[in-house]
Design an enzyme around this catalytic site. Structure first.
Site: not given
Lengths: 445, 278
Positions: A52-55, A117, A119, A123
């Site tokens: 994901t954007c963060n991991r 959050e 989402q 994911q």
């Protein structure tokens, strides 16, 4: 062979976006990458990639976790063409119970940048689906992911972790609800066609706003947006008369100075006979003069004000997260017992049920013949079949209990028995019914 | 002190006081978790209080408004009842901190002033007009108390929103500004209508008893003044659109004038309405 869960990865805390973006996988790249991983890594028996954007994480299973982690790291470096030295110290390597805890925390959105959050769960489900598609999900991953899904659900139900406005648009919408009683009879004006403004308008729409006026410097944009959102487009040079009766204005026009002067607006307020108006200023530079907030029954929130609201809710969520952590801890404990086969009960129940059902089915098939028999004979048949299934069941349970109850091998044996006898969907065959993404939170992260 | 007097008054007062404390604590800590208890206590208080008033009414042979203390008690009861209805029907527990506070304080003051013994109204006041006129007037006051309570909440919330501090988590979302303003408006309307009727019935009663409608005694003059103030307040709302913060602030100001004038008049020169002092 003792199969253990492991996780290797980087996240928003350990690695800068410059690192994360080089390691990240697009959704469609994941299944092929897993295929390559499977053919190269010998110490890894199951694997999934969560990106994901963060991991970016490799969630895997191996008999020798140290070697498996090493192989996973080398694989990511080679596959993404990034030298391992460039990100080695941003990597976390977890195994066993720690890995399970991490997976559950990620799924429950406790490890997210914005805690709570919604989402991330979708994911994680997608990561599982991709791995299932690539055929790299085995028993351990199957169990781990499904448990992660249920833990996430439980946390969301039991805590307020998903509450409060953690995005600009939802904060604006919540404020509208504190000013106005019902949104049904209100009119919204959208000035400019900014993405965030559109999102806010959409959310207001979903809460019952029926009347929507859209104006934009480029009239075509206004018309397009009006078509998409279901509203009326108004040319930018003639929107002002509408200010007399709209209740909420969302401003996101690219301007160098405010679109309307405070004293002109004061005149409009008088004409409105002080009917409350909520100005949501999403523009930078700002669309509305901040002095307008001091006018009677005018509520002006600019992007910074809304961010502040968001920060506060985030802090409240962090507080709820502490309770969520306790839930996760309990679940990790239970899961670990189950993983290690200490908890055979569910498997035994399933097998017993399945065998009893087979017997019932067979008896049902011969119902008409059975009904021709004398009562005594019928009882005999019942006893005979019951004896047969009981013997079978006894033997299986005996076997499971002696095959090393508290070893992972024992758990494997139980799972195999369950699969063979209960005809359960195989772990690799994608049990995807739980993959629908949750949309119970309107936040836009 | 007769036994009938105190049998129900004390429990009523205790219930109101506890209810007020819970409401006020909830307001200070910005939670509504315990407000259910406060509402039950308020309801219990209203019932005990009704029993007390009934007992006194039988003694007086009319509604129990024989002196100032009794009139205060009757006012406290009507206000408590109206608060209860507003809180339950319109989910307005947030006003309890103010309106139930007023109820508890008023009944407390009344209990201190309450003299023992049987209170019998003078013959000149024994009339069918007494319950009508007094109930209308006092109920009107109650409406103004509630309107002021709603206005205080409005002012607090409004300044919070203006200062960019939204009102707590969604699970405990307070009433919106629009709702508060609307309720304030209708309470003022009701209060104004009741006050008008009280003045009219008072005039009719005065004419029947003394032969003239109006004698410009202090309570009459002040009532008229306050009537004019409320009329102006409602008129400004309808024509110029004075609503929201301005309307809330003026509601409170006019109410303070009302309280000041009636308490002052009662202490200095009660005139015919001095029957209150028995």
């Amino acid at each position: 062979m003792e199969q253990t869960l492991f996780i290797l990865g980087v996240n928003h805390r350990t690695a800068a976006v410059a690192v994360r973006e080089r390691l990240a996988y697009a959704d469609r790249e994941i299944a092929p990458a897993l295929g390559r991983l499977k053919s190269h890594a010998t110490a890894i028996s199951e694997a999934a990639i969560l990106s994901t954007c963060n991991r970016v994480e490799v969630v895997g299973v191996g008999a020798d976790p140290v070697r498996a982690l090493e192989e996973a790291a080398e694989f990511v470096a080679a596959d993404r063409k990034v030298p391992l030295e460039a990100f080695a110290d941003t990597l976390y390597r977890l195994e066993g119970r720690d890995a399970a805890r991490h997976l559950f925390r990620v799924g429950a959105s406790l490890d997210s940048m914005v805690v709570g959050e919604p989402q991330i769960l979708g994911q994680v489900k997608l990561a599982y689906a991709n791995a299932a598609e690539a055929g790299t999900v085995g028993l351990v991953l199957h169990r781990s992911f499904h448990k992660a899904f249920s833990v996430a659900k439980r946390v969301r139900k039991a805590t307020l972790i998903g509450h409060g406005s953690v995005s600009i648009s939802s904060a604006a919408v919540a404020l509208a609800g504190q000013i106005f009683d019902s949104l049904k009879d209100k009119t919204v004006m959208l000035m400019g066609a900014g993405k965030m403004a559109e999102l806010t308008a959409r959310q207001l729409r979903s809460l019952g706003i029926e009347s929507l006026i859209i104006t934009s410097r480029t009239f075509d944009n206004a018309v397009g947006l009006a078509r998409g959102l279901g509203g009326t487009a108004v040319p930018f040079d003639s929107y002002k008369p509408y200010l007399k009766f709209v209740d909420i204005v969302i401003g996101s026009v690219a301007v160098t100075r405010p679109v309307i002067a405070p004293d002109e607006f004061e005149g409009i307020i008088k004409e409105r006979r002080y009917k409350p108006i909520f100005l949501i200023d999403l523009g930078v530079p700002r669309n509305f003069d901040e002095r307008m907030n001091s006018l009677e029954n005018v509520y002006l929130y600019d992007i910074d004000d809304l961010s502040q609201v968001v920060h506060k809710s985030r802090a409240e969520r962090e507080h709820e997260a502490e309770r969520a952590e306790e839930i996760v801890e309990l679940e990790v404990e239970a899961f670990w017992r189950w993983m290690n086969g200490l908890d055979l009960v569910p498997t035994i129940k399933d097998i017993r049920y399945s065998i009893d059902r087979l017997r019932d089915l067979e008896l049902g098939r011969h119902r008409s013949w059975l009904s021709t028999l004398e009562p005594a004979e019928r009882t005999r048949v019942e006893l005979l079949t019951r004896g047969l299934t009981n013997k079978l069941l006894h033997r299986i349970l005996q076997g499971l209990r002696t095959s090393g109850v508290n070893t992972p091998d024992g758990a494997y044996a139980a799972e195999v028995a369950r699969k063979l006898l209960c005809g359960e969907i195989s772990a690799t065959g994608a049990n995807l019914e739980a993959l629908g993404t949750d949309h119970d939170d309107e936040d836009d992260f | 002190m007769t036994n009938m007097d105190t049998l129900w008054l004390a429990p009523a007062l205790v219930c109101y006081a506890l209810s007020a404390v819970i409401f006020i604590a909830g307001r200070l800590t910005r939670t509504s978790r315990a407000s259910g208890w406060a509402i039950y206590l308020l309801g219990a208080g209203v019932i005990f209080h009704a029993l007390d008033l009934t007992a006194r009414g039988f003694q007086a042979g009319n509604i129990p408004v024989g002196n100032f203390a009794q009139a205060l008690s009757f006012f406290a009861w009507l206000t408590a009842l109206a608060s209860l209805l507003l809180i339950v029907r319109l989910q307005m527990a947030v006003i309890g901190a103010y309106s139930v506070g007023v109820v508890a304080a008023t009944l407390g003051a009344s209990a201190i002033m309450m003299k023992g013994g049987r209170i019998v109204l003078p013959a000149s006041l024994q009339s069918v007009w007494l319950p009508i006129h007094v109930t209308l007037a006092i109920l009107g006051f109650s409406m103004f108390v509630l309107a002021s309570s709603v206005s205080l909440v409005y002012l607090a919330y409004e300044s919070q929103l203006k200062a960019k501090r939204p009102l707590g988590p969604a699970s405990e979302r307070p009433p919106s500004l629009e709702k508060l303003d609307r309720i304030n408006y209708s309470l003022l309307g009701w209060g104004f209508a009741l006050l008008s009727l009280a003045i009219i019935t008072g005039a009719i009663w005065a004419d029947a008893t003394w032969g003239h409608f109006w004698s410009w005694e202090p309570v009459e003059s002040w009532s008229l003044t306050i009537w004019i103030l409320y009329a102006a307040l409602l008129e400004a709302r309808l024509t110029v659109g004075w609503r929201g913060r301005r309307a809330a602030a003026l509601t409170i100001v006019v109410f303070l004038v009302l309280v000041g004038s009636f308490v002052g008049v009662s202490l200095i020169d009660p005139g015919k309405h001095g029957g209150w002092f028995g």
